[in-house]
Write a protein that holds these residues in place. Structure first.
Motif, short mmCIF file in Angstrom:
data_model
loop_
_atom_site.label_atom_id
_atom_site.label_comp_id
_atom_site.label_asym_id
_atom_site.label_seq_id
_atom_site.Cartn_x
_atom_site.Cartn_y
_atom_site.Cartn_z
N GLU A 167 1.41 1.72 -3.58
CA GLU A 167 0.18 2.20 -4.22
C GLU A 167 -0.06 3.67 -3.94
O GLU A 167 -0.53 4.42 -4.80
CB GLU A 167 -1.00 1.37 -3.72
N SER A 168 0.25 4.10 -2.73
CA SER A 168 -0.05 5.47 -2.34
C SER A 168 1.00 6.45 -2.81
O SER A 168 0.76 7.65 -2.86
CB SER A 168 -0.17 5.56 -0.81
N SER A 195 -4.38 -0.41 -5.53
CA SER A 195 -4.79 -0.97 -4.25
C SER A 195 -5.86 -2.04 -4.41
O SER A 195 -6.07 -2.87 -3.52
CB SER A 195 -5.31 0.15 -3.34
N ARG A 213 -8.13 11.44 -2.23
CA ARG A 213 -7.81 10.08 -1.81
C ARG A 213 -8.91 9.09 -2.19
O ARG A 213 -8.69 7.87 -2.15
CB ARG A 213 -7.60 10.02 -0.30
N THR A 241 -5.50 12.67 4.76
CA THR A 241 -5.02 11.50 4.02
C THR A 241 -5.50 10.23 4.69
O THR A 241 -5.97 9.29 4.02
CB THR A 241 -3.48 11.51 3.93
N ARG A 267 -5.73 9.70 -6.41
CA ARG A 267 -5.33 9.33 -5.06
C ARG A 267 -3.82 9.10 -4.96
O ARG A 267 -3.23 9.32 -3.91
CB ARG A 267 -6.09 8.09 -4.59
N GLN A 268 -3.18 8.67 -6.06
CA GLN A 268 -1.74 8.45 -6.03
C GLN A 268 -0.94 9.75 -6.08
O GLN A 268 0.22 9.76 -5.69
CB GLN A 268 -1.30 7.55 -7.20
N SER A 325 -0.91 3.52 3.25
CA SER A 325 -1.38 4.66 2.45
C SER A 325 -0.81 5.98 2.99
O SER A 325 -0.39 6.84 2.23
CB SER A 325 -2.91 4.72 2.44
N MET A 337 0.82 -1.21 0.00
CA MET A 337 0.00 0.00 0.00
C MET A 337 0.86 1.26 0.00
O MET A 337 0.44 2.31 -0.48
CB MET A 337 -0.94 0.00 1.20
N TRP A 340 -11.49 4.31 1.76
CA TRP A 340 -11.18 3.49 0.60
C TRP A 340 -10.71 2.09 1.01
O TRP A 340 -11.16 1.09 0.45
CB TRP A 340 -10.12 4.18 -0.25
N VAL A 341 -9.85 2.02 2.00
CA VAL A 341 -9.33 0.73 2.45
C VAL A 341 -10.43 -0.12 3.07
O VAL A 341 -10.49 -1.34 2.84
CB VAL A 341 -8.17 0.93 3.46
N SER A 384 -8.12 7.78 2.88
CA SER A 384 -7.56 6.44 2.66
C SER A 384 -8.32 5.41 3.48
O SER A 384 -8.52 4.27 3.02
CB SER A 384 -6.08 6.42 3.03
#
Length: 214
Positions: A41-42, A49, A130, A157, A136-137, A78, A38, A164-165, A161
């Motif tokens: 990914e972030s 993700s 995010r 953040t 988001r990246q 993230s 992650m 989303w997670v 995040s």
């Protein structure tokens, strides 16, 4: 048509193999593996993700991981990835633009305006950013470039995040290894998040302008 069908079948097979490999990697590395993936990914590495958290959620459903620790690890990764991008932008972003920005029509005035913008609207920009695909990246870069307050950046953040997670983890937990259904549901969820962010931004602009008028 046969060639296209064969190509799509090959792509689906490769994607399935990737998911299986990630399940094995995450199962082997555990929660630090989730944090590391992650983090990638972030940050600005193109690592989605959607192929990290759902497999971990699936392992939680099987009883091999804890769903709450999966979510915590995903959020932690993230945040760390976002802070990495933020640090790069703070350390090298503005000096590079000040030196070479004129070739891309970026002036000192535009950089100052960006800094003022994030000072006023960095919270809503970071939070909604995010939740949006692709953005988001990279939302951490303009935040760092504008030197958004670090505590505020970290909070929003984590908030964006986290949502989303949690979504990804629950999708993996309830849909298991059904990749076709996961892909279908994630597409619907992404569209809903885009619409929700658009509504949120419109409401924010309305409230902000109303306060400015008063």
């Amino acid at each position: 048509m046969e060639a296209l069908s064969s190509f799509l079948s090959c792509g689906i097979q490769l994607f399935g193999d990737l998911i299986q490999w990630l399940v094995e990697v995450i199962g082997h590395l555990g929660y630090p593996g989730i944090v590391g993936l992650m983090f990638l990914e972030s940050s600005f590495f193109p690592f989605p993700s959607e192929v990290v958290i759902p497999p971990a959620g699936y392992l939680a459903w099987k009883g091999e991981m804890n769903i709450f620790l999966v979510i915590f690890s995903g959020i932690a990764g993230s945040i760390l990835g976002g802070l990495f991008n933020y640090w790069i932008a703070v350390r090298w972003g503005r000096p590079i633009f000040e030196k070479y920005g004129k070739y891309f029509f970026v002036t000192h005035e535009s950089l100052d305006k960006a800094e003022v913008f994030f000072a006023r609207h960095g919270h809503i920009s970071t939070f909604t950013g995010r939740l949006l695909p692709v953005i988001r990246q990279y939302i951490s870069l303009p935040a760092g470039l504008a030197r958004m307050p670090l505590a505020q950046f970290s909070f929003y953040t984590a908030l964006g995040s986290g949502i989303w997670v949690v979504i990804l983890a629950l999708v993996g937990y309830f849909l298991g290894s059904n990749q076709a259904m996961i892909h279908q549901e994630m597409r619907k969820i992404s569209l809903c998040l885009i619409a929700a962010c658009a509504v949120l931004i419109v409401i924010y602009i309305f409230i902000y302008r109303r306060r400015q008028h008063k």
